[in-house]
Design a protein around this motif. Structure first.
Motif, PDB file in Angstrom:
ATOM      1  N   THR A 109       0.856  -1.180   0.000  1.00  0.00           N
ATOM      2  CA  THR A 109       0.000   0.000   0.000  1.00  0.00           C
ATOM      3  C   THR A 109       0.895   1.234   0.000  1.00  0.00           C
ATOM      4  O   THR A 109       2.066   1.167   0.368  1.00  0.00           O
ATOM      5  N   PRO A 110       0.375   2.377  -0.424  1.00  0.00           N
ATOM      6  CA  PRO A 110       1.222   3.574  -0.527  1.00  0.00           C
ATOM      7  C   PRO A 110       1.758   4.035   0.827  1.00  0.00           C
ATOM      8  O   PRO A 110       1.132   3.826   1.877  1.00  0.00           O
ATOM      9  N   MET A 111       2.906   4.671   0.801  1.00  0.00           N
ATOM     10  CA  MET A 111       3.464   5.391   1.926  1.00  0.00           C
ATOM     11  C   MET A 111       3.420   6.870   1.564  1.00  0.00           C
ATOM     12  O   MET A 111       3.732   7.246   0.422  1.00  0.00           O
ATOM     13  N   GLU A 112       3.038   7.719   2.515  1.00  0.00           N
ATOM     14  CA  GLU A 112       2.937   9.148   2.235  1.00  0.00           C
ATOM     15  C   GLU A 112       3.716   9.937   3.281  1.00  0.00           C
ATOM     16  O   GLU A 112       3.782   9.532   4.453  1.00  0.00           O
ATOM     17  N   TRP A 113       4.296  11.092   2.834  1.00  0.00           N
ATOM     18  CA  TRP A 113       5.104  11.910   3.724  1.00  0.00           C
ATOM     19  C   TRP A 113       4.733  13.380   3.597  1.00  0.00           C
ATOM     20  O   TRP A 113       4.302  13.840   2.538  1.00  0.00           O
ATOM     21  N   SER A 114       4.937  14.096   4.682  1.00  0.00           N
ATOM     22  CA  SER A 114       4.700  15.545   4.688  1.00  0.00           C
ATOM     23  C   SER A 114       5.462  16.162   5.856  1.00  0.00           C
ATOM     24  O   SER A 114       6.134  15.461   6.617  1.00  0.00           O
ATOM     25  N   ASN A 115       5.331  17.473   6.000  1.00  0.00           N
ATOM     26  CA  ASN A 115       5.929  18.208   7.116  1.00  0.00           C
ATOM     27  C   ASN A 115       7.438  17.965   7.218  1.00  0.00           C
ATOM     28  O   ASN A 115       7.951  17.528   8.244  1.00  0.00           O
ATOM     29  N   GLY A 146      22.250  19.487   8.306  1.00  0.00           N
ATOM     30  CA  GLY A 146      21.619  20.288   7.266  1.00  0.00           C
ATOM     31  C   GLY A 146      20.715  19.531   6.319  1.00  0.00           C
ATOM     32  O   GLY A 146      20.454  20.009   5.211  1.00  0.00           O
ATOM     33  N   ILE A 147      20.257  18.369   6.712  1.00  0.00           N
ATOM     34  CA  ILE A 147      19.347  17.618   5.845  1.00  0.00           C
ATOM     35  C   ILE A 147      17.923  17.679   6.392  1.00  0.00           C
ATOM     36  O   ILE A 147      17.702  17.961   7.571  1.00  0.00           O
ATOM     37  N   LYS A 148      16.957  17.427   5.517  1.00  0.00           N
ATOM     38  CA  LYS A 148      15.559  17.429   5.903  1.00  0.00           C
ATOM     39  C   LYS A 148      14.970  16.031   5.740  1.00  0.00           C
ATOM     40  O   LYS A 148      15.310  15.316   4.784  1.00  0.00           O
ATOM     41  N   ILE A 149      14.085  15.685   6.666  1.00  0.00           N
ATOM     42  CA  ILE A 149      13.332  14.438   6.553  1.00  0.00           C
ATOM     43  C   ILE A 149      11.864  14.755   6.843  1.00  0.00           C
ATOM     44  O   ILE A 149      11.550  15.759   7.497  1.00  0.00           O
ATOM     45  N   PRO A 150      10.931  13.925   6.372  1.00  0.00           N
ATOM     46  CA  PRO A 150       9.519  14.163   6.688  1.00  0.00           C
ATOM     47  C   PRO A 150       9.240  13.829   8.156  1.00  0.00           C
ATOM     48  O   PRO A 150       9.640  12.778   8.641  1.00  0.00           O
ATOM     49  N   PHE A 151       8.579  14.741   8.845  1.00  0.00           N
ATOM     50  CA  PHE A 151       8.238  14.500  10.238  1.00  0.00           C
ATOM     51  C   PHE A 151       6.844  13.881  10.381  1.00  0.00           C
ATOM     52  O   PHE A 151       6.410  13.575  11.481  1.00  0.00           O
ATOM     53  N   THR A 152       6.153  13.667   9.280  1.00  0.00           N
ATOM     54  CA  THR A 152       4.867  12.969   9.288  1.00  0.00           C
ATOM     55  C   THR A 152       4.895  11.884   8.225  1.00  0.00           C
ATOM     56  O   THR A 152       5.209  12.156   7.059  1.00  0.00           O
ATOM     57  N   GLU A 153       4.573  10.671   8.646  1.00  0.00           N
ATOM     58  CA  GLU A 153       4.538   9.532   7.731  1.00  0.00           C
ATOM     59  C   GLU A 153       3.201   8.826   7.894  1.00  0.00           C
ATOM     60  O   GLU A 153       2.755   8.569   9.008  1.00  0.00           O
ATOM     61  N   LYS A 154       2.558   8.502   6.777  1.00  0.00           N
ATOM     62  CA  LYS A 154       1.315   7.729   6.806  1.00  0.00           C
ATOM     63  C   LYS A 154       1.535   6.389   6.140  1.00  0.00           C
ATOM     64  O   LYS A 154       1.980   6.316   4.995  1.00  0.00           O
ATOM     65  N   ILE A 155       1.212   5.334   6.882  1.00  0.00           N
ATOM     66  CA  ILE A 155       1.231   3.992   6.325  1.00  0.00           C
ATOM     67  C   ILE A 155      -0.101   3.330   6.659  1.00  0.00           C
ATOM     68  O   ILE A 155      -0.836   3.805   7.529  1.00  0.00           O
ATOM     69  N   THR A 156      -0.426   2.274   5.964  1.00  0.00           N
ATOM     70  CA  THR A 156      -1.699   1.599   6.183  1.00  0.00           C
ATOM     71  C   THR A 156      -1.506   0.429   7.127  1.00  0.00           C
ATOM     72  O   THR A 156      -0.688  -0.457   6.873  1.00  0.00           O
ATOM     73  N   VAL A 157      -2.254   0.456   8.224  1.00  0.00           N
ATOM     74  CA  VAL A 157      -2.203  -0.609   9.225  1.00  0.00           C
ATOM     75  C   VAL A 157      -3.631  -0.977   9.580  1.00  0.00           C
ATOM     76  O   VAL A 157      -4.474  -0.109   9.757  1.00  0.00           O
ATOM     77  N   ILE A 158      -3.894  -2.240   9.687  1.00  0.00           N
ATOM     78  CA  ILE A 158      -5.223  -2.769   9.976  1.00  0.00           C
ATOM     79  C   ILE A 158      -6.281  -2.123   9.069  1.00  0.00           C
ATOM     80  O   ILE A 158      -7.417  -1.846   9.445  1.00  0.00           O
TER      81      ILE A 158
END
Length: 861
Positions: free
Chosen positions: A819-825, A832-844
């Motif tokens: 299923t898709p993984m989505e990132w934001s924020n 000096g690097i950036k990573i997404p602080f919000t991750e959405k994955i599908t569970v249950i």
């Protein structure tokens, strides 16, 4: 009953779904309008017992069972013994030569059918504790005040009493007296049992007396045995019962306590009086009282006397460890009831059972005002070993439940006082008529309770692959037949979603609510069938819903709506657009589309399900004033569309200067630049999310090159590990609930791809190919570039990058089970690097949003 409320069964089920989700690959169209809109859905006409309109007929009847019960709780032996005096009234038009009763404690015998049918791996409703079952000492028929030995035969969880004289029809009465006893199992198929706390045992007692089977106009005697998963079908009557227990115990039960002066101290009685007039929770017995000898009458034992009227069952609980608090319930028409909770010291606290009575009060008031007034004088929540189970006026909920999970299980179990306690459906056959209806009303009132404190809007598109999986089963099955890993969907989630969509997408709230209220009023304290429900909803709402009942309840049809094409009238967008949509799977539902034009104009189109009576392709005219930029079907993700990848249409072409290389470079630059990313030797990311109302901590550790571990733990359960993933080069191991998962080639490759750090750094290496889609894609109302990458193992992965920011917002691995993984924020961290602080994955089957709490680069772990 709250499905999978116990931590082990819930989370094993949950994470199996995460790893082994269903493929959303597009398939050839299978829609056939003739299978959905069939004219012969309803099997028969009405009769004098049940009308064609879904109401009880002029000659509707049901039998009655009144009980006088007297039992003793022996805490030294963990044993209940006593006498049942049963008065049975035969209101049927049939004379009865024999009676059938339920002796449910027999499921705990080692030789029971329920034991034989319990999976070797266990399960929530499996038999795990063995006893001698119901020890029937004697059975007497009482005639003219005289006792006469009955001819009876016990078969597993049923007892037949043969009558010398046929019990006459139309009001004939008979009395049975039964002496019996049983040992209390520690684990009673999660419906009853006992648990030891620091201040003593908690006893949760249910299925504790021989109970009448239902004789009805549909099948006569209902004699399906009790196997564990299937719940109950019971006659209504009055219950007058006593429980004798050690004097230092608090006993709570269904109905009203008739003798408080005999079993409570003046202080407790005074506090109860205060609570009955208070909207705030009042302690009747606090932690100091639990340890005090002055908090109960000074006797060896006390007999607690309860009365519960017009009920189908009663249950009770007892413990010397109980803290006890209460508050007033405000019902319609100025009526009042009492909300109360009993729980051990270990469960107290404002994040736990200290709010239980608030939850009870809130749920009962909301249900009463929305659907039908609560009918019992007291509503009691008991904390103990049972994860979640309902009885009239009393429920058992897990003592370790906290915060949202405590609200959820409390709200759910008390919702059962409407289904099946007020509306007395046959749970043994039709679990969805109580569990599904209840889950639906749970969602309605959770949205309102405390201004939506625990409300979380579900993304039904992300829920669809699990709910409509290849091994899905139809709702219209008995619960003992539905497999364990799908029962939660078939009995709970899918029927609840069906009613939600019927209310919000098909009928509208006003029409639905009136019809649903009509069903409850018609069948309050009666025995409806599924057809009575379907007919009532059709008639009261003024809509032939046979197509809806057919596809949702009798089949495993899926939904896949798609935007096929856009053309313009006379090739001029100002004259209007011709939008063509498709229905690719078997299910028909209304369609909602959002449209955005090049000139910025937006619009919403709502189309009824009847468009699909014409077939699986539909073209309609849209009053556009300029060319259409994009269209999205179901923009709010309300429908369980199994393939949302085809839900959007975009006519926005990519600028000529944009290439695969520029999109990737823009992304890498946006998160820090290629050189800084290559300098990352290791990364540790700690995040938290909520899964099934439980806080979950996720720790991801990356070590370059090619090493990764992920741990998911639940802090509330002593950091119990739910899942551990370890990747080391080509080696992949997965452990779920301390059990190693068999990792196939597809699962291994998908796991490696999903957990690769900065995969874009490898796209220019040998063996990789990348293709940029010629048009922008629509992702959550954002326009995005789509790059499809094929790695050296032949795995295709779709990466989506926001057109404006360049940041990666979505990833989808083109393998079954993903299923898709989505990132934001995105936020900046070390180096000096950036990573997404919000991750959405599908569970249950639903999205879980993880929020990053900390991230450390090059710590050398």
């Amino acid at each position: 009953m709250k499905y999978c409320n116990t931590i082990l069964s819930l989370l094993f089920f949950l994470f199996v779904l995460k790893t082994y989700g269903q493929s959303t690959e597009p398939a050839a169209p299978v829609y056939d309008q003739h299978k959905v809109f069939t004219p012969l859905f309803y099997p028969d006409k009405g009769n004098e017992y049940r009308t064609a309109a879904g109401a009880p007929g002029p000659k509707y009847w049901q039998n009655r069972a009144d009980y006088k019960l007297n039992v003793v709780l022996d805490t030294a032996r963990h044993r209940v013994s006593g006498t049942t005096l049963l008065t049975y009234t035969n209101n049927s038009p049939d004379g009865l030569a024999f009676l059938w009763l339920q002796v449910d404690q027999n499921i705990y015998r080692e030789d029971s059918r329920g034991t034989a049918a319990s999976p070797a791996t266990g399960g929530r409703n499996a038999v795990k504790s063995f006893t001698n079952g119901d020890e029937i000492k004697s059975v007497y028929i009482i005639k003219n005040g005289k006792e006469e030995k009955a001819d009876y035969l016990v078969t597993d969880t049923r007892m037949q009493v043969k009558l010398n004289d046929t019990l006459r029809q139309d009001g004939g009465k008979i009395q049975l007296k039964i002496d019996y006893a049983f040992d209390i199992p520690e684990y009673g198929t999660d419906r009853m049992g006992r648990s030891l706390t620091q201040n003593g045992w908690i006893y949760e007692i249910a299925q504790w007396y021989p109970r009448m089977e239902v004789y009805d106009d549909v099948t006569g005697w209902n004699v399906i045995p009790y196997m564990g998963a299937g719940e109950f079908y019971l006659e209504y009557g009055n219950f007058d019962y006593t429980v004798t227990a050690p004097a230092n115990m608090v006993v709570v039960g269904s109905g009203e306590l008739l003798n408080p002066q005999e079993v409570l101290t003046p202080t407790a009685i005074s506090r109860l009086t205060t609570a009955r007039n208070s909207d705030k929770t009042v302690f009747i017995k606090d932690s100091v009282d639990v340890m005090s000898h002055n908090s109960y009458p000074q006797k060896a034992s006390l007999t607690w006397h309860f009365m519960c009227k017009n009920a189908r069952d009663v249950a009770w609980a007892a413990s010397k460890a109980f803290l006890w608090d209460a508050a007033r319930i405000n019902l319609p028409d100025g009526k009042k009831a009492l909300a109360q909770s009993v729980y051990p010291f270990e469960s107290k606290g404002s994040d736990a059972w200290g709010r239980s009575t608030e939850y009870v009060k809130g749920a009962m008031e909301l249900y009463s005002n929305q659907w039908y007034p609560y009918t019992y004088p007291v509503a009691t929540n008991v904390a103990g070993t049972v994860g979640g189970m309902e009885y009239p006026g009393i429920v058992f909920c897990g003592s370790d439940s906290q915060k949202g999970s405590l609200w959820e299980v409390t709200n759910h179990e008390f919702g059962h006082n409407w289904f099946p306690m007020i509306v007395g459906s046959n749970e043994r056959k039709y679990a969805w008529m109580d569990e599904g209806f209840n889950t639906f009303i749970n969602g309605v009132d959770t949205k309102i309770f405390n201004k939506g404190e625990y409300y979380d809007k579900k993304d039904q598109q992300k829920a669809a692959p699990a709910m409509f999986s290849s091994d899905a089963e139809a709702i219209m099955n008995t619960p003992d037949v539905i497999q364990d890993d799908y029962l939660g969907y078939a009995a709970y989630d899918k029927p609840a979603l069906a009613l939600k969509l019927l209310r919000e997408q098909v009928l509208g709230e006003k029409r639905f609510d009136y019809a649903f209220q009509t069903y409850i009023k018609r069948w309050a304290f009666k025995h409806p069938t599924p057809w009575d429900f379907f007919h009532t909803m059709d008639n009261a709402a003024g809509e032939d819903l046979s197509w809806f009942w057919n596809e949702w309840f009798f089949t495993t049809m899926k939904l896949d709506q798609s935007v096929k094409d856009v053309n313009y009238v006379d090739n001029d967008a100002a004259k209007g657009s011709l939008i063509t949509i498709e229905n690719l799977e078997g299910m028909a539902m209304p369609v909602t589309l959002s449209v955005k034009e090049q000139n910025g104009k937006t619009g919403i189109v709502n189309l009824p399900a009847e468009i699909w009576q014409r077939g699986g392709v539909w073209t309609f005219k849209y009053k556009s004033t300029s060319k259409i930029n994009f269209i999205v079907i179901d923009p709010d993700h309300e429908l369980p569309d199994i393939n949302p990848e085809n839900n959007s249409f975009s006519a926005v072409s990519i600028d000529p200067g944009v290439t695969t290389a520029t999109v990737i470079k823009n992304y890498l630059d946006a998160i820090g630049g290629e050189e800084k990313l290559k300098a990352v030797k290791d990364l540790v990311v700690n995040a938290e999310g909520t899964v099934a109302d439980m806080n979950v901590k996720k720790t991801d550790k990356y070590k370059m090159p090619g090493m990764f571990t992920e741990d998911l733990v639940i802090p509330a359960y002593h950091d119990a590990t739910l899942e551990h993933i370890a990747i080391n080069g080509d080696s992949v191991t997965i452990n779920q609930m301390n059990k190693q998962v068999d990792v196939s080639k597809d699962i291994k490759e998908a796991t490696k791809v999903r957990n690769q750090l900065f995969p874009e750094l490898d796209f220019n290496k040998s063996g990789y190919s990348a293709e940029l889609a010629p048009t922008l894609q629509v992702i959550n109302d954002q326009l995005a570039f789509l790059i499809t990458v094929t790695n050296p193992a032949g795995i295709k992965v779709k990466y989506f990058y926001d057109q404006k920011t360049g940041l990666k917002i979505r990833q989808y691995t083109d393998l079954p089970g993903n299923t898709p993984m989505e990132w934001s924020n995105y936020q900046q961290i070390d180096k000096g690097i950036k990573i997404p602080f919000t991750e959405k994955i599908t569970v249950i089957g639903q999205p879980v949003e993880f929020k990053v709490k900390s991230a450390t680069v090059n710590s050398g772990f």
